[in-house]
Motif scaffolding. Sequence first.
Motif, PDB file in Angstrom:
ATOM      1  N   TRP A  46       1.087  -0.998  -0.328  1.00  0.00           N
ATOM      2  CA  TRP A  46       0.348  -0.132  -0.154  1.00  0.00           C
ATOM      3  C   TRP A  46       0.377   1.138   0.174  1.00  0.00           C
ATOM      4  CZ3 TRP A  46      -4.693  -0.628  -1.745  1.00  0.00           C
ATOM      5  CH2 TRP A  46      -5.843  -1.174  -1.031  1.00  0.00           C
ATOM      6  N   THR A  80      -9.821  -4.651   1.623  1.00  0.00           N
ATOM      7  CA  THR A  80     -10.601  -3.334   1.595  1.00  0.00           C
ATOM      8  C   THR A  80      -9.897  -2.703   2.951  1.00  0.00           C
ATOM      9  OG1 THR A  80     -12.349  -3.548   2.903  1.00  0.00           O
ATOM     10  CG2 THR A  80     -12.320  -4.305   0.559  1.00  0.00           C
ATOM     11  N   ALA A  81     -10.413  -1.435   2.693  1.00  0.00           N
ATOM     12  CA  ALA A  81      -9.869  -0.173   3.669  1.00  0.00           C
ATOM     13  C   ALA A  81      -9.413  -0.833   5.189  1.00  0.00           C
ATOM     14  CB  ALA A  81      -9.929   0.788   3.718  1.00  0.00           C
TER      15      ALA A  81
END
Length: 300
Positions: free
Chosen positions: A193, A208-209
Amino acid sequence: MSQQPPGRTTDPPPKRPDASMLLLTNVMEHSLDDGYAEAAARREAEGRAGMPRTLKAKLGLAACLVLAALVVTLGAAQARVTAPVLAKEKQELIDRIDAETDAADTLESQVEEVRDDVSSRQRKALQEHGGDQAELVALLSGATSVHGPGLKVVVDDAEDTDQGGGGPRETSGFSDTGRVRDRDMQRVVNGLWESGAEAIAINGQRLTALSAIRAAGDAILVDNKPLVPPYSVLAVGDGKKLAAAFKDSADGRYLQALKDSFDIRTAISVQEKLSLPAAPSLIVRTAEPYKAADTGKGTS
């Protein structure tokens, strides 16, 4: 002073080698108590040994035999009567278990269908109401599948993984030092990331976050779904830049240290085309601008 006759001595006689085991020797030499032996010999002398000779004794023996045979016969008959009942109850229990299992499978299928429908509606809402940045919002939230170039990072346990433990990494609760941990995968994902990845998936599980990488025993869970090694991490983005940035990052150096110190197998390769699925489930949250309360006082 008197003299001892020749050939005689006052020294005590030597002890037997088995003097300390007299009780055991006695038991071995006299396995039957002397009283029992005398009683058996007396009965034999009186003619009372062996089978009973009088009619009364014979009738008593016959009655005992008949009673014993009757008890055995009744037990066998009872067993034959109860056997089908037990078999029937066992089969009924198996049928109930099968029926409940089928019902649970049906409910689980219904839950999956509802979950898929909710996820589809959430993705549609993100695409429709994302405004000018709808595509970016859908990408970052994992609402849509992603295709494009990127980087592939494969992490696997050491070949000669020792199941005995005793290494410095055992303090984390795992049984050996050559296993990939959840924290190892956390650092790999965070490093990707940070290096500029636009979308990431582990063994086909889209992140996902709000995704969580945790451990349950020796297994690694991604969003509560267990994964098995080797762990294949796909990151969409500029593959060459991603590879260079990740290798130079602290997390990339950490992964190299795992390889050098614990023989954990790693492989990093630039991919021209990757395909990442949409996230299996989404948690949609809305936010509104915070409005400070009006603290001003009116003037007269």
